[in-house]
Scaffold this motif. Structure first.
Motif, PDB file in Angstrom:
ATOM      1  N   SER A  38       1.575   0.714 -12.737  1.00 46.84           N
ATOM      2  CA  SER A  38       2.268   0.129 -13.882  1.00 46.84           C
ATOM      3  C   SER A  38       1.548  -1.137 -14.313  1.00 46.84           C
ATOM      4  CB  SER A  38       3.718  -0.204 -13.526  1.00 46.84           C
ATOM      5  OG  SER A  38       4.344  -0.909 -14.593  1.00 46.84           O
ATOM      6  N   THR A  39       1.644  -1.450 -15.591  1.00 48.91           N
ATOM      7  CA  THR A  39       1.059  -2.688 -16.114  1.00 48.91           C
ATOM      8  C   THR A  39       2.031  -3.853 -16.072  1.00 48.91           C
ATOM      9  OG1 THR A  39       1.728  -2.129 -18.369  1.00 48.91           O
ATOM     10  CG2 THR A  39      -0.457  -1.382 -17.652  1.00 48.91           C
ATOM     11  N   ALA A  40       3.269  -3.626 -15.647  1.00 47.95           N
ATOM     12  CA  ALA A  40       4.290  -4.677 -15.647  1.00 47.95           C
ATOM     13  C   ALA A  40       4.541  -5.180 -14.239  1.00 47.95           C
ATOM     14  CB  ALA A  40       5.591  -4.157 -16.252  1.00 47.95           C
ATOM     15  N   VAL A  41       4.396  -6.470 -14.026  1.00 47.89           N
ATOM     16  CA  VAL A  41       4.559  -7.037 -12.688  1.00 47.89           C
ATOM     17  C   VAL A  41       5.981  -6.841 -12.179  1.00 47.89           C
ATOM     18  CG1 VAL A  41       5.106  -9.355 -13.565  1.00 47.89           C
ATOM     19  CG2 VAL A  41       4.127  -9.079 -11.272  1.00 47.89           C
ATOM     20  N   ALA A  42       6.960  -6.819 -13.065  1.00 48.41           N
ATOM     21  CA  ALA A  42       8.350  -6.659 -12.643  1.00 48.41           C
ATOM     22  C   ALA A  42       8.626  -5.295 -12.026  1.00 48.41           C
ATOM     23  CB  ALA A  42       9.288  -6.894 -13.827  1.00 48.41           C
ATOM     24  N   ASP A  43       7.734  -4.339 -12.250  1.00 48.71           N
ATOM     25  CA  ASP A  43       7.914  -3.009 -11.680  1.00 48.71           C
ATOM     26  C   ASP A  43       7.557  -2.935 -10.200  1.00 48.71           C
ATOM     27  OD1 ASP A  43       8.700  -2.182 -14.156  1.00 48.71           O
ATOM     28  OD2 ASP A  43       6.868  -1.075 -14.624  1.00 48.71           O
ATOM     29  N   PHE A  44       6.919  -3.982  -9.683  1.00 48.46           N
ATOM     30  CA  PHE A  44       6.490  -4.009  -8.290  1.00 48.46           C
ATOM     31  C   PHE A  44       7.379  -4.954  -7.487  1.00 48.46           C
ATOM     32  CE2 PHE A  44       2.815  -2.566 -10.606  1.00 48.46           C
ATOM     33  CZ  PHE A  44       2.217  -1.646  -9.768  1.00 48.46           C
ATOM     34  N   ALA A  45       7.724  -4.542  -6.290  1.00 46.49           N
ATOM     35  CA  ALA A  45       8.508  -5.393  -5.401  1.00 46.49           C
ATOM     36  C   ALA A  45       7.661  -6.580  -4.938  1.00 46.49           C
ATOM     37  CB  ALA A  45       8.976  -4.583  -4.195  1.00 46.49           C
ATOM     38  N   PRO A  46       8.286  -7.694  -4.558  1.00 50.37           N
ATOM     39  CA  PRO A  46       7.534  -8.839  -4.039  1.00 50.37           C
ATOM     40  C   PRO A  46       6.671  -8.439  -2.835  1.00 50.37           C
ATOM     41  CG  PRO A  46       9.798  -9.472  -4.499  1.00 50.37           C
ATOM     42  CD  PRO A  46       9.733  -7.976  -4.668  1.00 50.37           C
ATOM     43  N   VAL A  47       5.524  -9.080  -2.714  1.00 52.13           N
ATOM     44  CA  VAL A  47       4.575  -8.769  -1.648  1.00 52.13           C
ATOM     45  C   VAL A  47       5.018  -9.433  -0.347  1.00 52.13           C
ATOM     46  CG1 VAL A  47       2.193  -9.030  -0.869  1.00 52.13           C
ATOM     47  CG2 VAL A  47       2.675  -8.495  -3.266  1.00 52.13           C
ATOM     48  N   THR A  48       5.108  -8.652   0.718  1.00 48.57           N
ATOM     49  CA  THR A  48       5.485  -9.183   2.028  1.00 48.57           C
ATOM     50  C   THR A  48       4.342  -9.129   3.039  1.00 48.57           C
ATOM     51  OG1 THR A  48       6.252  -7.045   2.873  1.00 48.57           O
ATOM     52  CG2 THR A  48       7.840  -8.378   1.634  1.00 48.57           C
ATOM     53  N   GLY A  49       3.338  -8.316   2.761  1.00 45.81           N
ATOM     54  CA  GLY A  49       2.263  -8.105   3.715  1.00 45.81           C
ATOM     55  C   GLY A  49       2.450  -6.855   4.554  1.00 45.81           C
ATOM     56  N   ARG A  50       3.597  -6.210   4.416  1.00 45.02           N
ATOM     57  CA  ARG A  50       3.841  -4.970   5.156  1.00 45.02           C
ATOM     58  C   ARG A  50       3.478  -3.731   4.336  1.00 45.02           C
ATOM     59  NH1 ARG A  50       8.383  -8.126   6.327  1.00 45.02           N
ATOM     60  NH2 ARG A  50       9.621  -7.029   4.747  1.00 45.02           N
ATOM     61  N   GLU A  51       3.223  -3.912   3.047  1.00 48.48           N
ATOM     62  CA  GLU A  51       2.876  -2.779   2.192  1.00 48.48           C
ATOM     63  C   GLU A  51       1.513  -2.203   2.574  1.00 48.48           C
ATOM     64  OE1 GLU A  51       5.442  -5.777   0.208  1.00 48.48           O
ATOM     65  OE2 GLU A  51       3.469  -5.845   1.154  1.00 48.48           O
ATOM     66  N   HIS A  52       1.310  -0.922   2.319  1.00 47.55           N
ATOM     67  CA  HIS A  52       0.054  -0.273   2.700  1.00 47.55           C
ATOM     68  C   HIS A  52      -1.148  -0.935   2.048  1.00 47.55           C
ATOM     69  CE1 HIS A  52      -0.222   1.854  -1.185  1.00 47.55           C
ATOM     70  NE2 HIS A  52       1.069   2.010  -1.090  1.00 47.55           N
ATOM     71  N   GLU A  53      -0.976  -1.428   0.822  1.00 46.91           N
ATOM     72  CA  GLU A  53      -2.119  -2.021   0.117  1.00 46.91           C
ATOM     73  C   GLU A  53      -2.354  -3.482   0.481  1.00 46.91           C
ATOM     74  OE1 GLU A  53       1.244  -2.221  -3.046  1.00 46.91           O
ATOM     75  OE2 GLU A  53       0.782  -1.166  -1.176  1.00 46.91           O
ATOM     76  N   TRP A  54      -1.435  -4.087   1.217  1.00 43.37           N
ATOM     77  CA  TRP A  54      -1.552  -5.516   1.534  1.00 43.37           C
ATOM     78  C   TRP A  54      -1.596  -5.819   3.028  1.00 43.37           C
ATOM     79  CZ3 TRP A  54      -3.073  -8.254  -2.342  1.00 43.37           C
ATOM     80  CH2 TRP A  54      -2.640  -7.967  -3.643  1.00 43.37           C
ATOM     81  N   LYS A  55      -1.478  -4.816   3.882  1.00 43.75           N
ATOM     82  CA  LYS A  55      -1.267  -5.099   5.298  1.00 43.75           C
ATOM     83  C   LYS A  55      -2.491  -5.708   5.997  1.00 43.75           C
ATOM     84  CE  LYS A  55      -2.173  -0.341   6.842  1.00 43.75           C
ATOM     85  NZ  LYS A  55      -1.589   0.810   7.558  1.00 43.75           N
ATOM     86  N   TYR A  56      -3.658  -5.653   5.380  1.00 46.77           N
ATOM     87  CA  TYR A  56      -4.838  -6.285   5.963  1.00 46.77           C
ATOM     88  C   TYR A  56      -5.182  -7.624   5.298  1.00 46.77           C
ATOM     89  CZ  TYR A  56      -5.571  -1.700   8.062  1.00 46.77           C
ATOM     90  OH  TYR A  56      -5.413  -0.530   8.774  1.00 46.77           O
ATOM     91  N   SER A  57      -4.356  -8.051   4.357  1.00 43.94           N
ATOM     92  CA  SER A  57      -4.678  -9.223   3.534  1.00 43.94           C
ATOM     93  C   SER A  57      -3.844 -10.434   3.946  1.00 43.94           C
ATOM     94  CB  SER A  57      -4.418  -8.916   2.052  1.00 43.94           C
ATOM     95  OG  SER A  57      -5.085  -7.745   1.643  1.00 43.94           O
ATOM     96  N   PRO A  58      -4.400 -11.643   3.820  1.00 45.83           N
ATOM     97  CA  PRO A  58      -3.649 -12.876   4.099  1.00 45.83           C
ATOM     98  C   PRO A  58      -2.771 -13.243   2.912  1.00 45.83           C
ATOM     99  CG  PRO A  58      -5.883 -13.440   3.488  1.00 45.83           C
ATOM    100  CD  PRO A  58      -5.808 -11.934   3.485  1.00 45.83           C
ATOM    101  N   VAL A  59      -1.657 -12.544   2.734  1.00 46.46           N
ATOM    102  CA  VAL A  59      -0.878 -12.621   1.503  1.00 46.46           C
ATOM    103  C   VAL A  59      -0.331 -14.022   1.228  1.00 46.46           C
ATOM    104  CG1 VAL A  59      -0.307 -10.176   1.560  1.00 46.46           C
ATOM    105  CG2 VAL A  59       1.206 -11.819   2.690  1.00 46.46           C
ATOM    106  N   ALA A  60      -0.091 -14.810   2.273  1.00 46.14           N
ATOM    107  CA  ALA A  60       0.438 -16.163   2.048  1.00 46.14           C
ATOM    108  C   ALA A  60      -0.580 -17.048   1.339  1.00 46.14           C
ATOM    109  CB  ALA A  60       0.840 -16.798   3.377  1.00 46.14           C
ATOM    110  N   ALA A  61      -1.851 -16.701   1.441  1.00 43.53           N
ATOM    111  CA  ALA A  61      -2.906 -17.534   0.850  1.00 43.53           C
ATOM    112  C   ALA A  61      -2.983 -17.385  -0.660  1.00 43.53           C
ATOM    113  CB  ALA A  61      -4.261 -17.182   1.476  1.00 43.53           C
ATOM    114  N   PHE A  62      -2.340 -16.353  -1.204  1.00 44.81           N
ATOM    115  CA  PHE A  62      -2.425 -16.162  -2.658  1.00 44.81           C
ATOM    116  C   PHE A  62      -1.095 -15.711  -3.252  1.00 44.81           C
ATOM    117  CE2 PHE A  62      -4.491 -12.543  -0.450  1.00 44.81           C
ATOM    118  CZ  PHE A  62      -3.568 -11.537  -0.714  1.00 44.81           C
ATOM    119  N   ALA A  63       0.001 -16.216  -2.703  1.00 44.84           N
ATOM    120  CA  ALA A  63       1.316 -15.850  -3.229  1.00 44.84           C
ATOM    121  C   ALA A  63       1.464 -16.234  -4.688  1.00 44.84           C
ATOM    122  CB  ALA A  63       2.409 -16.510  -2.391  1.00 44.84           C
TER     123      ALA A  63
END
Length: 393
Positions: A38-63
């Motif tokens: 989707s092109t709309a940010v509101a369509d995505f849930a907030p990033v927690t770091g547990r998502e498959h696309e974020w689980k290897y990333s330091p999500v707190a560094a770019f919240a």
């Protein structure tokens, strides 16, 4: 302009490709192409770091880039001159925007929701040409950007998209390669040590067209460049190359996706990286999907990591999905290791000091990617930058 491939409401497990089955209520995404977009940010849930696309990333560094407000004004851009390459700014409503792909994560959607105008790099003419587009002076405030690189049918060019200086940038880059075109795009990250850069690249390759896409990540505290290529028409060809050098405390990440969606298409994915210093981290995830219509596909992906010191970590995950049995070939490989002792012994036995021998081994390991850029001046400059990285300067 807002586009969603499934819904404009908050995504559910089903939207992410999760389906109930006998092993439990939720299973991972069944097919790479089924991910919610989707092109709309509101369509995505907030990033927690547990998502498959974020689980290897330091999500707190770019919240601030995934959830915060982004400045979508024009970036400061300079460009070299080349006949057959024109730069302009186009509105969000331009029909070319969204033709190469759509965001699959919240950072990309936040950038898409925030940009005001897109930078268009239009390539025409059959003569080979090179242009360097540099973004600099972006500052430390969170920003959004959108770039469209459009290669007209049968055109040829090398486009370098370079980032320097300070940045906290979330961006999307669309690459549209017309029929019979031959395009090379180099994404060059030379940001300052505290910079953060999250980028999603989307490429669509037409009939008998070729794209060489090269990601070079050297500078920045956190750099995450995710290229996605759609081989949409017969005879399409992509070479996806990557080079990275992760120093102490630096996180460099690439999630690569190649979708073979037409007959007789070809892909080669080669990413190579080196790591040195405490806390140096690299992440490479390679997804190749060969669709049921992609008969005669020829595909291979590989990732190689060279560990230079203790205290580093390299995650390397190749994935291959095949939906048709009528292919020419497909495979993947991954390796992470230290210096080849035999190579070092060979060089030292010929009177080369150990430090110099190590430098030569690393240089040879990384040069394979650099030498495929096709621009001698840029290749020489990158080899000098790698020498500086090895010396810790």
């Amino acid at each position: 302009m807002t586009v969603a491939t499934q819904s404009t409401t908050m995504p559910t497990a089903e939207q992410h490709g999760f389906r109930p089955h006998s092993d439990g209520p939720i299973v991972p995404v069944q097919t790479r192409s089924e991910r919610f977009r989707s092109t709309a940010v509101a369509d995505f849930a907030p990033v927690t770091g547990r998502e498959h696309e974020w689980k290897y990333s330091p999500v707190a560094a770019f919240a601030d880039l995934t959830s915060g407000e982004l400045d979508g004004a024009r970036l400061e851009v300079t460009s070299t001159d080349a006949a057959g390459v024109a730069l302009s700014w186009i509105p969000r409503e331009d029909e070319r925007i969204g033709t190469a792909g759509l965001p699959e994560d919240r950072a990309a959607a936040n950038a898409w929701s925030s940009f005001g105008e897109a930078l268009l790099v239009a390539v025409t003419g059959e003569e080979a040409k090179t242009v360097t587009v540099t973004r600099s002076g972006l500052g430390s405030a969170p920003r959004a950007a959108h770039t469209v690189i459009e290669a007209a049918p049968n055109s040829r060019a090398l486009v370098v998209l370079r980032g320097t200086g300070d940045a906290r940038l979330a961006e999307n880059v669309e690459i549209v390669v017309g029929e019979g075109a031959n395009l090379t795009v180099v994404s060059l990250q030379e940001w300052t040590d505290e910079s953060v850069h999250l980028a999603s690249h989307f490429a669509r390759i037409a009939r008998d067209a070729k794209l060489k896409h090269i990601v070079v990540s050297l500078g920045g505290k956190v750099v995450r460049v995710n290229p996605s290529t759609h081989l949409a028409e017969q005879g399409g060809d992509v070479e996806a190359l990557g080079l990275y050098f992760s120093d102490a405390g630096q996180h460099l990440e690439q999630q690569v996706f190649v979708h073979h969606d037409a007959p007789h298409t070809r892909s080669r994915v080669t990413y190579k990286g080196a790591l040195q210093g405490d806390g140096a981290r690299s992440v490479w995830i390679g997804d190749v999907l060969i669709g049921n219509a992609a008969t005669g596909t020829d595909s291979y992906e590989q990732n190689r990591n060279l560990v230079l010191t203790d205290g580093t970590r390299a995650d390397s995950i190749p994935n291959l999905e095949i939906e048709t049995g009528d292919i020419e070939g497909a495979g993947h490989a991954s390796a992470t290791g230290r210096f080849d002792d035999e190579q070092l012994f060979y060089l030292q036995a010929r009177g080369i000091p150990e430090d110099e021998a190590r430098r030569l081994v690393v240089r040879g390991f990384l040069a394979e990617v650099v030498q495929q850029i096709g621009d001698a001046e840029l290749e020489e400059r990158l080899m000098s930058a790698l020498e500086a990285e090895l010396q810790g300067s």
